[in-house]
Design a protein around this motif. Structure first.
Motif, PDB file in Angstrom:
ATOM      1  N   ILE A 112       6.713  13.586 -11.743  1.00  0.00           N
ATOM      2  CA  ILE A 112       7.190  13.660 -13.128  1.00  0.00           C
ATOM      3  C   ILE A 112       6.336  14.643 -13.939  1.00  0.00           C
ATOM      4  O   ILE A 112       6.857  15.437 -14.735  1.00  0.00           O
ATOM      5  N   PHE A 113       5.025  14.590 -13.704  1.00  0.00           N
ATOM      6  CA  PHE A 113       4.123  15.502 -14.419  1.00  0.00           C
ATOM      7  C   PHE A 113       4.435  16.956 -14.074  1.00  0.00           C
ATOM      8  O   PHE A 113       4.518  17.817 -14.967  1.00  0.00           O
ATOM      9  N   LEU A 114       4.629  17.246 -12.783  1.00  0.00           N
ATOM     10  CA  LEU A 114       4.892  18.615 -12.350  1.00  0.00           C
ATOM     11  C   LEU A 114       6.251  19.114 -12.834  1.00  0.00           C
ATOM     12  O   LEU A 114       6.426  20.314 -13.102  1.00  0.00           O
ATOM     13  N   GLU A 115       7.216  18.211 -12.944  1.00  0.00           N
ATOM     14  CA  GLU A 115       8.544  18.597 -13.400  1.00  0.00           C
ATOM     15  C   GLU A 115       8.498  19.196 -14.811  1.00  0.00           C
ATOM     16  O   GLU A 115       9.304  20.058 -15.164  1.00  0.00           O
ATOM     17  N   TYR A 116       7.549  18.734 -15.601  1.00  0.00           N
ATOM     18  CA  TYR A 116       7.453  19.210 -16.987  1.00  0.00           C
ATOM     19  C   TYR A 116       6.439  20.335 -17.160  1.00  0.00           C
ATOM     20  O   TYR A 116       6.301  20.881 -18.256  1.00  0.00           O
ATOM     21  N   THR A 117       5.704  20.673 -16.103  1.00  0.00           N
ATOM     22  CA  THR A 117       4.658  21.693 -16.249  1.00  0.00           C
ATOM     23  C   THR A 117       4.944  22.982 -15.473  1.00  0.00           C
ATOM     24  O   THR A 117       4.527  24.060 -15.905  1.00  0.00           O
ATOM     25  N   VAL A 118       5.625  22.876 -14.337  1.00  0.00           N
ATOM     26  CA  VAL A 118       5.857  24.084 -13.539  1.00  0.00           C
ATOM     27  C   VAL A 118       6.978  24.917 -14.161  1.00  0.00           C
ATOM     28  O   VAL A 118       7.852  24.402 -14.861  1.00  0.00           O
ATOM     29  N   LYS A 177       0.836  -1.207   0.000  1.00  0.00           N
ATOM     30  CA  LYS A 177       0.000   0.000   0.000  1.00  0.00           C
ATOM     31  C   LYS A 177       0.869   1.254   0.000  1.00  0.00           C
ATOM     32  O   LYS A 177       0.598   2.208  -0.749  1.00  0.00           O
ATOM     33  N   ARG A 178       1.911   1.257   0.837  1.00  0.00           N
ATOM     34  CA  ARG A 178       2.805   2.415   0.875  1.00  0.00           C
ATOM     35  C   ARG A 178       3.548   2.560  -0.452  1.00  0.00           C
ATOM     36  O   ARG A 178       3.772   3.680  -0.939  1.00  0.00           O
ATOM     37  N   LEU A 179       3.912   1.432  -1.029  1.00  0.00           N
ATOM     38  CA  LEU A 179       4.622   1.468  -2.305  1.00  0.00           C
ATOM     39  C   LEU A 179       3.724   2.019  -3.405  1.00  0.00           C
ATOM     40  O   LEU A 179       4.186   2.763  -4.288  1.00  0.00           O
ATOM     41  N   LEU A 180       2.443   1.694  -3.357  1.00  0.00           N
ATOM     42  CA  LEU A 180       1.495   2.220  -4.335  1.00  0.00           C
ATOM     43  C   LEU A 180       1.363   3.733  -4.206  1.00  0.00           C
ATOM     44  O   LEU A 180       1.327   4.461  -5.204  1.00  0.00           O
ATOM     45  N   VAL A 181       1.298   4.217  -2.962  1.00  0.00           N
ATOM     46  CA  VAL A 181       1.227   5.663  -2.737  1.00  0.00           C
ATOM     47  C   VAL A 181       2.477   6.342  -3.287  1.00  0.00           C
ATOM     48  O   VAL A 181       2.399   7.400  -3.938  1.00  0.00           O
ATOM     49  N   SER A 182       3.632   5.733  -3.051  1.00  0.00           N
ATOM     50  CA  SER A 182       4.886   6.302  -3.558  1.00  0.00           C
ATOM     51  C   SER A 182       4.892   6.327  -5.084  1.00  0.00           C
ATOM     52  O   SER A 182       5.397   7.279  -5.695  1.00  0.00           O
ATOM     53  N   ALA A 183       4.331   5.294  -5.711  1.00  0.00           N
ATOM     54  CA  ALA A 183       4.278   5.243  -7.181  1.00  0.00           C
ATOM     55  C   ALA A 183       3.389   6.354  -7.732  1.00  0.00           C
ATOM     56  O   ALA A 183       3.726   6.990  -8.746  1.00  0.00           O
ATOM     57  N   VAL A 184       2.267   6.611  -7.077  1.00  0.00           N
ATOM     58  CA  VAL A 184       1.380   7.698  -7.506  1.00  0.00           C
ATOM     59  C   VAL A 184       2.091   9.038  -7.343  1.00  0.00           C
ATOM     60  O   VAL A 184       2.021   9.921  -8.225  1.00  0.00           O
ATOM     61  N   CYS A 185       2.791   9.197  -6.232  1.00  0.00           N
ATOM     62  CA  CYS A 185       3.540  10.438  -6.001  1.00  0.00           C
ATOM     63  C   CYS A 185       4.624  10.632  -7.055  1.00  0.00           C
ATOM     64  O   CYS A 185       4.878  11.759  -7.508  1.00  0.00           O
ATOM     65  N   LEU A 186       5.253   9.549  -7.466  1.00  0.00           N
ATOM     66  CA  LEU A 186       6.285   9.633  -8.493  1.00  0.00           C
ATOM     67  C   LEU A 186       5.687  10.105  -9.822  1.00  0.00           C
ATOM     68  O   LEU A 186       6.280  10.954 -10.518  1.00  0.00           O
ATOM     69  N   GLY A 203       8.938  16.056  -4.244  1.00  0.00           N
ATOM     70  CA  GLY A 203       8.906  14.791  -4.974  1.00  0.00           C
ATOM     71  C   GLY A 203       9.776  13.729  -4.333  1.00  0.00           C
ATOM     72  O   GLY A 203       9.378  12.565  -4.230  1.00  0.00           O
ATOM     73  N   ILE A 204      10.965  14.119  -3.909  1.00  0.00           N
ATOM     74  CA  ILE A 204      11.870  13.165  -3.253  1.00  0.00           C
ATOM     75  C   ILE A 204      11.241  12.627  -1.976  1.00  0.00           C
ATOM     76  O   ILE A 204      11.249  11.412  -1.709  1.00  0.00           O
ATOM     77  N   ILE A 205      10.677  13.535  -1.175  1.00  0.00           N
ATOM     78  CA  ILE A 205      10.069  13.114   0.096  1.00  0.00           C
ATOM     79  C   ILE A 205       8.882  12.191  -0.143  1.00  0.00           C
ATOM     80  O   ILE A 205       8.747  11.152   0.506  1.00  0.00           O
ATOM     81  N   SER A 206       8.014  12.564  -1.074  1.00  0.00           N
ATOM     82  CA  SER A 206       6.811  11.761  -1.318  1.00  0.00           C
ATOM     83  C   SER A 206       7.139  10.411  -1.944  1.00  0.00           C
ATOM     84  O   SER A 206       6.485   9.410  -1.642  1.00  0.00           O
ATOM     85  N   CYS A 207       8.156  10.350  -2.768  1.00  0.00           N
ATOM     86  CA  CYS A 207       8.531   9.073  -3.385  1.00  0.00           C
ATOM     87  C   CYS A 207       9.133   8.098  -2.379  1.00  0.00           C
ATOM     88  O   CYS A 207       9.115   6.883  -2.597  1.00  0.00           O
TER      89      CYS A 207
END
Length: 248
Positions: A48-54, A35-44, A67-71
Protein backbone atom coordinates in the motif's frame (compact mmCIF):
# COMPACT_ATOMS: atom_id res chain seq x y z
CA UNK A 1 15.16 -57.35 -2.52
CA UNK A 2 16.06 -54.24 -4.49
CA UNK A 3 14.53 -53.73 -7.94
CA UNK A 4 15.40 -50.77 -10.23
CA UNK A 5 12.49 -48.62 -11.35
CA UNK A 6 12.32 -46.36 -14.36
CA UNK A 7 12.75 -42.63 -14.22
CA UNK A 8 9.12 -42.12 -15.21
CA UNK A 9 7.91 -44.30 -12.33
CA UNK A 10 10.17 -42.42 -9.93
CA UNK A 11 8.83 -39.05 -11.06
CA UNK A 12 5.28 -40.34 -10.70
CA UNK A 13 6.04 -41.41 -7.14
CA UNK A 14 7.70 -38.12 -6.19
CA UNK A 15 6.13 -35.39 -8.34
CA UNK A 16 7.67 -31.97 -8.83
CA UNK A 17 4.60 -30.14 -7.50
CA UNK A 18 3.24 -30.66 -4.00
CA UNK A 19 0.57 -33.29 -3.47
CA UNK A 20 -2.42 -32.77 -1.20
CA UNK A 21 -0.81 -34.72 1.66
CA UNK A 22 2.44 -32.80 1.29
CA UNK A 23 0.60 -29.46 1.26
CA UNK A 24 -1.27 -30.47 4.42
CA UNK A 25 2.00 -31.40 6.13
CA UNK A 26 3.69 -28.13 5.20
CA UNK A 27 0.62 -26.13 6.23
CA UNK A 28 1.75 -26.80 9.76
CA UNK A 29 0.11 -25.96 13.04
CA UNK A 30 -2.12 -22.92 13.71
CA UNK A 31 0.86 -20.93 14.96
CA UNK A 32 2.69 -21.60 11.67
CA UNK A 33 -0.32 -20.26 9.77
CA UNK A 34 -0.39 -17.16 12.00
CA UNK A 35 3.28 -16.50 11.30
CA UNK A 36 2.68 -16.66 7.55
CA UNK A 37 -0.38 -14.47 7.93
CA UNK A 38 1.69 -11.89 9.82
CA UNK A 39 4.26 -11.84 7.02
CA UNK A 40 1.46 -11.35 4.49
CA UNK A 41 0.06 -8.46 6.57
CA UNK A 42 3.46 -6.73 6.61
CA UNK A 43 3.76 -7.23 2.85
CA UNK A 44 0.31 -5.72 2.39
CA UNK A 45 1.32 -2.63 4.36
CA UNK A 46 4.49 -2.22 2.28
CA UNK A 47 2.49 -2.72 -0.91
CA UNK A 48 0.00 0.00 0.00
CA UNK A 49 2.85 2.36 0.85
CA UNK A 50 4.63 1.71 -2.47
CA UNK A 51 1.41 2.13 -4.44
CA UNK A 52 1.26 5.76 -3.32
CA UNK A 53 4.98 6.53 -3.63
CA UNK A 54 6.28 4.94 -6.84
CA UNK A 55 5.94 6.68 -10.16
CA UNK A 56 5.86 5.33 -13.68
CA UNK A 57 3.47 2.85 -15.21
CA UNK A 58 6.02 0.06 -15.61
CA UNK A 59 7.14 0.33 -12.01
CA UNK A 60 3.55 0.43 -10.76
CA UNK A 61 2.80 -2.79 -12.64
CA UNK A 62 5.82 -4.51 -11.06
CA UNK A 63 4.79 -3.28 -7.61
CA UNK A 64 1.25 -4.53 -8.21
CA UNK A 65 2.40 -8.02 -9.25
CA UNK A 66 4.90 -8.26 -6.39
CA UNK A 67 2.23 -7.07 -3.96
CA UNK A 68 -0.27 -9.72 -5.02
CA UNK A 69 2.32 -12.49 -4.71
CA UNK A 70 3.62 -11.33 -1.33
CA UNK A 71 0.14 -10.85 0.13
CA UNK A 72 -0.68 -14.46 -0.74
CA UNK A 73 2.45 -15.68 1.06
CA UNK A 74 0.30 -17.49 3.65
CA UNK A 75 -1.26 -19.56 0.86
CA UNK A 76 1.59 -20.46 -1.50
CA UNK A 77 4.41 -20.89 1.00
CA UNK A 78 3.43 -24.52 1.87
CA UNK A 79 3.41 -25.34 -1.86
CA UNK A 80 6.90 -23.93 -2.29
CA UNK A 81 8.23 -25.73 0.78
CA UNK A 82 6.80 -29.10 -0.32
CA UNK A 83 8.08 -28.68 -3.89
CA UNK A 84 11.53 -27.79 -2.55
CA UNK A 85 11.56 -30.96 -0.43
CA UNK A 86 10.54 -33.02 -3.45
CA UNK A 87 13.28 -31.44 -5.56
CA UNK A 88 15.92 -32.64 -3.08
CA UNK A 89 14.84 -36.23 -3.77
CA UNK A 90 14.21 -35.85 -7.50
CA UNK A 91 17.83 -34.75 -8.04
CA UNK A 92 18.95 -38.37 -7.80
CA UNK A 93 19.16 -39.91 -11.29
CA UNK A 94 18.45 -43.52 -10.24
CA UNK A 95 15.93 -45.13 -7.95
CA UNK A 96 14.71 -48.54 -6.90
CA UNK A 97 11.91 -50.33 -5.08
CA UNK A 98 13.26 -52.01 -1.95
CA UNK A 99 11.49 -54.76 -0.05
CA UNK A 100 13.04 -55.78 3.22
CA UNK A 101 11.85 -56.40 6.74
CA UNK A 102 11.69 -54.62 10.06
CA UNK A 103 14.80 -55.51 12.01
CA UNK A 104 14.05 -53.44 15.09
CA UNK A 105 12.00 -50.51 16.34
CA UNK A 106 12.05 -48.38 19.47
CA UNK A 107 10.74 -45.12 20.87
CA UNK A 108 12.87 -42.04 21.55
CA UNK A 109 12.37 -38.36 22.26
CA UNK A 110 13.51 -35.47 20.09
CA UNK A 111 13.58 -31.72 20.66
CA UNK A 112 11.10 -30.07 18.30
CA UNK A 113 11.29 -26.49 19.55
CA UNK A 114 13.23 -24.35 21.99
CA UNK A 115 11.78 -21.31 23.74
CA UNK A 116 13.58 -18.72 25.85
CA UNK A 117 11.99 -17.55 29.07
CA UNK A 118 12.89 -15.77 32.30
CA UNK A 119 12.34 -17.29 35.72
CA UNK A 120 11.37 -15.44 38.92
CA UNK A 121 14.99 -14.57 39.66
CA UNK A 122 15.46 -12.94 36.29
CA UNK A 123 17.57 -15.75 34.89
CA UNK A 124 17.30 -16.74 31.26
CA UNK A 125 16.12 -20.32 30.84
CA UNK A 126 15.53 -22.43 27.76
CA UNK A 127 12.38 -24.54 27.56
CA UNK A 128 12.58 -27.53 25.24
CA UNK A 129 9.49 -29.07 23.68
CA UNK A 130 10.00 -32.81 23.33
CA UNK A 131 8.21 -35.12 20.92
CA UNK A 132 8.05 -38.89 21.17
CA UNK A 133 9.24 -40.53 17.96
CA UNK A 134 9.28 -44.04 16.56
CA UNK A 135 12.58 -45.33 15.16
CA UNK A 136 12.30 -48.19 12.66
CA UNK A 137 15.31 -50.08 11.32
CA UNK A 138 14.76 -51.83 7.99
CA UNK A 139 17.13 -54.21 6.20
CA UNK A 140 17.21 -56.77 3.41
CA UNK A 141 19.13 -59.94 2.56
CA UNK A 142 21.95 -57.99 0.91
CA UNK A 143 22.95 -56.47 4.24
CA UNK A 144 21.56 -53.00 3.52
CA UNK A 145 20.01 -51.31 6.57
CA UNK A 146 18.49 -47.91 7.16
CA UNK A 147 16.78 -46.16 10.06
CA UNK A 148 13.64 -44.06 9.66
CA UNK A 149 12.37 -41.76 12.41
CA UNK A 150 8.83 -40.38 12.54
CA UNK A 151 6.42 -38.84 15.07
CA UNK A 152 4.87 -41.57 17.20
CA UNK A 153 1.18 -42.33 16.76
CA UNK A 154 -1.11 -45.09 18.02
CA UNK A 155 -1.02 -46.99 14.72
CA UNK A 156 2.63 -47.81 15.36
CA UNK A 157 1.60 -50.34 18.01
CA UNK A 158 0.92 -52.69 15.08
CA UNK A 159 4.62 -52.82 14.18
CA UNK A 160 6.36 -56.15 14.64
CA UNK A 161 9.89 -57.34 13.96
CA UNK A 162 10.07 -59.38 10.77
CA UNK A 163 7.20 -57.59 9.01
CA UNK A 164 7.73 -56.89 5.30
CA UNK A 165 8.71 -53.25 4.77
CA UNK A 166 8.89 -51.45 1.43
CA UNK A 167 10.32 -48.12 0.34
CA UNK A 168 11.85 -46.19 -2.53
CA UNK A 169 15.63 -45.78 -2.46
CA UNK A 170 17.68 -43.27 -4.44
CA UNK A 171 21.24 -43.27 -5.71
CA UNK A 172 23.72 -41.51 -7.97
CA UNK A 173 24.87 -44.92 -9.30
CA UNK A 174 22.94 -46.79 -11.97
CA UNK A 175 23.45 -50.17 -10.26
CA UNK A 176 22.13 -48.80 -6.94
CA UNK A 177 25.20 -50.19 -5.17
CA UNK A 178 25.29 -47.11 -2.95
CA UNK A 179 22.03 -45.81 -1.48
CA UNK A 180 22.03 -42.07 -0.81
CA UNK A 181 18.45 -41.50 0.33
CA UNK A 182 15.31 -43.42 1.26
CA UNK A 183 11.62 -42.53 1.31
CA UNK A 184 8.80 -43.33 3.72
CA UNK A 185 8.33 -46.93 4.91
CA UNK A 186 5.22 -48.87 3.91
CA UNK A 187 4.11 -52.01 5.78
CA UNK A 188 1.78 -53.77 3.29
CA UNK A 189 0.45 -56.36 5.76
CA UNK A 190 -0.86 -53.56 7.99
CA UNK A 191 -1.49 -50.94 5.30
CA UNK A 192 0.65 -48.73 7.53
CA UNK A 193 3.02 -45.89 6.73
CA UNK A 194 5.95 -44.85 8.89
CA UNK A 195 7.04 -41.39 7.86
CA UNK A 196 7.46 -37.81 8.87
CA UNK A 197 7.11 -35.98 5.57
CA UNK A 198 5.07 -37.96 2.98
CA UNK A 199 7.56 -38.01 0.12
CA UNK A 200 5.88 -40.58 -2.14
CA UNK A 201 2.41 -40.55 -3.68
CA UNK A 202 0.84 -43.27 -1.63
CA UNK A 203 -1.80 -44.34 -4.12
CA UNK A 204 0.83 -45.04 -6.79
CA UNK A 205 3.20 -46.71 -4.32
CA UNK A 206 0.46 -49.03 -3.06
CA UNK A 207 -0.36 -50.03 -6.63
CA UNK A 208 3.32 -50.82 -7.23
CA UNK A 209 3.38 -52.82 -4.00
CA UNK A 210 0.35 -54.89 -5.02
CA UNK A 211 1.80 -55.64 -8.45
CA UNK A 212 5.17 -56.47 -6.98
CA UNK A 213 3.62 -58.90 -4.49
CA UNK A 214 1.49 -60.55 -7.18
CA UNK A 215 4.54 -61.11 -9.41
CA UNK A 216 6.37 -62.76 -6.51
CA UNK A 217 3.44 -65.03 -5.68
CA UNK A 218 4.48 -68.71 -5.75
CA UNK A 219 1.21 -69.64 -7.47
CA UNK A 220 2.27 -67.91 -10.65
CA UNK A 221 4.62 -69.40 -13.20
CA UNK A 222 8.14 -67.91 -13.28
CA UNK A 223 8.79 -65.36 -16.01
CA UNK A 224 10.33 -66.40 -19.28
CA UNK A 225 14.11 -66.25 -19.48
CA UNK A 226 13.71 -64.08 -22.56
CA UNK A 227 11.93 -61.39 -20.56
CA UNK A 228 14.11 -58.41 -19.70
CA UNK A 229 14.91 -57.68 -16.05
CA UNK A 230 12.99 -54.43 -15.96
CA UNK A 231 9.92 -56.01 -17.59
CA UNK A 232 10.11 -58.92 -15.18
CA UNK A 233 10.32 -56.87 -12.03
CA UNK A 234 9.08 -53.37 -12.69
CA UNK A 235 5.61 -53.40 -11.06
CA UNK A 236 4.35 -50.55 -13.18
CA UNK A 237 5.12 -52.62 -16.33
CA UNK A 238 4.08 -49.77 -18.62
CA UNK A 239 7.63 -48.47 -18.29
CA UNK A 240 9.76 -51.07 -20.01
CA UNK A 241 12.99 -49.16 -20.38
CA UNK A 242 15.95 -49.08 -18.02
CA UNK A 243 17.74 -45.82 -17.37
CA UNK A 244 20.74 -46.89 -19.42
CA UNK A 245 18.79 -48.43 -22.30
CA UNK A 246 18.83 -46.47 -25.59
CA UNK A 247 15.65 -44.83 -26.68
CA UNK A 248 13.62 -47.11 -29.01
Amino acid sequence: MLVPITRQTFEDLIPAAATGEQYKYCWGKPRDFLKRLLVSAVCLAVWIFLEYTVEGDALKILVFIAGIISCLFWLWMPVWEASWRNAKYRKYPYAGFLQGEILDFYISEAVTEQQESVNKRGELIIIENLERRINVEVGDESGFTTLIQAPLNRNHKRLRRGQVAQMVVMSYLDDLSEINEVSDIYIPSQNLWVSDYPYVRRDIFQEISRRFQSRRSPKKAPPSSKTSAIERYDPMNRYQQRYDDPEP
